[in-house]
Design a protein around this motif. Structure first.
Motif, mmCIF file in Angstrom:
data_model
loop_
_atom_site.group_PDB
_atom_site.id
_atom_site.type_symbol
_atom_site.label_atom_id
_atom_site.label_comp_id
_atom_site.label_asym_id
_atom_site.label_seq_id
_atom_site.Cartn_x
_atom_site.Cartn_y
_atom_site.Cartn_z
ATOM 1 N N GLY A 46 0.610 -1.203 -0.074
ATOM 2 C CA GLY A 46 0.014 -0.076 -0.108
ATOM 3 C C GLY A 46 0.803 1.200 -0.019
ATOM 4 N N GLU A 47 2.015 1.178 -0.241
ATOM 5 C CA GLU A 47 3.042 2.178 -0.545
ATOM 6 C C GLU A 47 2.498 3.530 -1.437
ATOM 7 O OE1 GLU A 47 5.401 -1.189 0.838
ATOM 8 O OE2 GLU A 47 4.059 -0.610 -0.779
ATOM 9 N N ARG A 48 2.507 4.643 -0.748
ATOM 10 C CA ARG A 48 1.787 5.725 -1.887
ATOM 11 C C ARG A 48 2.170 7.006 -1.379
ATOM 12 N NH1 ARG A 48 -3.636 3.806 -1.718
ATOM 13 N NH2 ARG A 48 -3.041 2.053 -0.703
ATOM 14 N N HIS A 61 8.860 5.696 -7.713
ATOM 15 C CA HIS A 61 8.085 6.927 -7.030
ATOM 16 C C HIS A 61 6.641 6.374 -7.004
ATOM 17 C CE1 HIS A 61 11.929 9.718 -7.209
ATOM 18 N NE2 HIS A 61 11.988 8.738 -8.266
ATOM 19 N N ARG A 62 6.107 6.036 -5.727
ATOM 20 C CA ARG A 62 4.647 5.776 -5.738
ATOM 21 C C ARG A 62 3.737 6.874 -5.457
ATOM 22 N NH1 ARG A 62 4.276 0.452 -7.632
ATOM 23 N NH2 ARG A 62 5.723 -0.793 -6.766
ATOM 24 N N MET A 63 3.311 7.682 -6.715
ATOM 25 C CA MET A 63 2.567 8.799 -6.484
ATOM 26 C C MET A 63 0.991 8.620 -6.358
ATOM 27 S SD MET A 63 5.297 10.565 -6.840
ATOM 28 C CE MET A 63 4.412 11.957 -6.438
ATOM 29 N N ALA A 64 0.675 7.414 -5.720
ATOM 30 C CA ALA A 64 -0.772 6.748 -5.623
ATOM 31 C C ALA A 64 -1.401 7.695 -4.334
ATOM 32 C CB ALA A 64 -0.657 5.592 -5.278
ATOM 33 N N LEU A 65 -2.935 7.762 -4.733
ATOM 34 C CA LEU A 65 -3.806 8.181 -3.791
ATOM 35 C C LEU A 65 -4.531 7.076 -3.124
ATOM 36 C CD1 LEU A 65 -5.288 11.627 -5.185
ATOM 37 C CD2 LEU A 65 -3.570 11.311 -3.354
ATOM 38 N N ARG A 66 -5.059 7.080 -1.981
ATOM 39 C CA ARG A 66 -6.023 6.216 -1.618
ATOM 40 C C ARG A 66 -7.408 6.344 -2.196
ATOM 41 N NH1 ARG A 66 -5.016 2.474 2.224
ATOM 42 N NH2 ARG A 66 -3.228 3.977 3.165
#
Length: 376
Positions: A46-48, A61-66
């Protein structure tokens, strides 16, 4: 050269673009380039929110949103990505576009905004979204601002030219394959008395037409003499699975059709080496990575005309390209019955590597990066 690869999707998600961007990063690093990946896909745990990790040697680079369903979308990412691109000393940004790519679209704008030479590659046919692309004008604007454009196949490149307008240079930058990993130890010969083994592998999504695999196979079964046995293994997973199961049950196909689910790449390679034919009825196939793997593994490939598969499958040489599903079923029936023709095609494919080896593809990628650097 320091390279930024920017893509909506990346590992641990599994799919064509995800795997290809991962493999491209690995291959570029093997050639001595420094590679970072920027993605809107969260990590395994779940890294973001801009988290930086190393995956198989590549900085990600994990540029994710939840978001619900882990959608690879983040309209808040551009300012931070611009900062990282500006301060990271990148020589080129390589954006990878899918069917709907809101994150990659933002990344193209971000890279151009900070003056990083930018290459943009389409991995999809844009026919259905052509009106949207023409309306928004993203591709035209990127081209005017200095980005170089490419696509994974000839048919996809023509599709991209249509949304840009005029006569832009759209290079063909194919997906790559590790030939030594997929080529068979020896050409396949169907053992006497065994059924002919037909395989297919895809995501069970409507645009890939998995139900059409069963429809084509059923039509072929009606053509093939009753004393000639063949089986079908359709590998993959996705929202169309229930439809596939219902179709197979409704047409009494359970005795010769199997749906083993998603398999690893090593397992997929083993199954290809033990099979006789590969079938894909997809109409919107920009490239066809699974078909390329099957072709490299020595399988005669049966596919539709007008797709990216034609870049590595020559009709009558590496398989059959058919104009519609009925013709595809007839071709499948013919190759099931014609042992000699099937063996001839298999032997040629097994001993003639496709032109999309990684060494050749990397030469094209590096040339595209140089083209990006040369554009004002």
């Amino acid at each position: 050269m320091k390279v930024a690869l920017l893509s909506d999707c990346y590992l641990p998600r599994l799919g064509g673009i995800e795997v290809q961007v991962h493999d491209l990063a690995t291959q570029l690093r093997a050639r001595g380039h420094d590679v970072d990946v920027f993605t809107a896909t969260p990590g395994t745990h779940g890294e973001r929110h801009g988290f930086v990790e190393v995956v198989d040697g590549t900085t990600v680079h994990r540029m994710a949103l939840r978001l619900p369903w882990e959608l690879p979308v983040n309209p808040l990412a551009p300012p931070e990505v611009r900062r990282r691109l500006r301060e990271g000393g990148f020589d080129v940004a390589h954006v990878h576009m899918g069917v709907v790519s809101p994150f990659a679209t933002d990344m193209a704008d971000a890279a151009l905004a900070v003056g990083v030479p930018t290459a943009i590659t389409w991995h999809c046919l844009v026919e259905r979204s052509r009106p949207l692309f023409r309306f928004t004008g993203h591709a035209r604007r990127w081209h005017r601002r200095g980005a170089v454009l490419s696509a994974v196949s000839r048919v996809t490149a023509e599709s991209v030219r249509g949304i840009v307008g005029g006569d832009p240079q759209v290079a063909v930058l194919p997906n790559g394959i590790d030939v030594s990993r997929w080529e068979p130890p020896h050409p396949r010969v169907t053992p006497p008395g065994e059924p002919v083994r037909v395989v297919a592998a895809m995501r069970f999504a409507a645009r890939k037409r998995p139900v059409a695999v069963l429809e084509v196979a059923r039509k072929a079964r009606e053509i093939v003499p009753a004393d000639v046995a063949f089986t079908l293994d359709l590998m993959g997973e996705g929202p169309e699975r229930r439809r596939l199961e219902r179709y197979a049950a409704a047409h009494d196909m359970a005795s010769w059709v199997r749906l083993p689910g998603r398999v690893s790449r090593d397992e997929l390679r083993r199954r290809y080496w033990e099979s006789d034919l590969y079938l894909t009825p997809a109409r919107l196939e920009a490239f066809g990575i699974a078909a390329l793997e099957a072709r490299t593994a020595g399988l005669p490939v049966l596919a539709r005309t007008g797709t990216g598969v034609a870049d590595f499958v020559e009709d009558g040489v590496h398989g059959v390209l058919a104009p519609d599903d009925d013709a595809l079923a007839e071709a499948l029936a013919h190759l099931v019955v014609d042992t000699r023709l099937r063996a001839t095609i298999a032997r040629h494919s097994a001993t003639t590597p496709p032109p999309q080896s990684w060494s050749a593809v990397l030469d094209l990628v590096e040339a595209e990066y140089q083209r990006a650097g040369a554009r004002p």
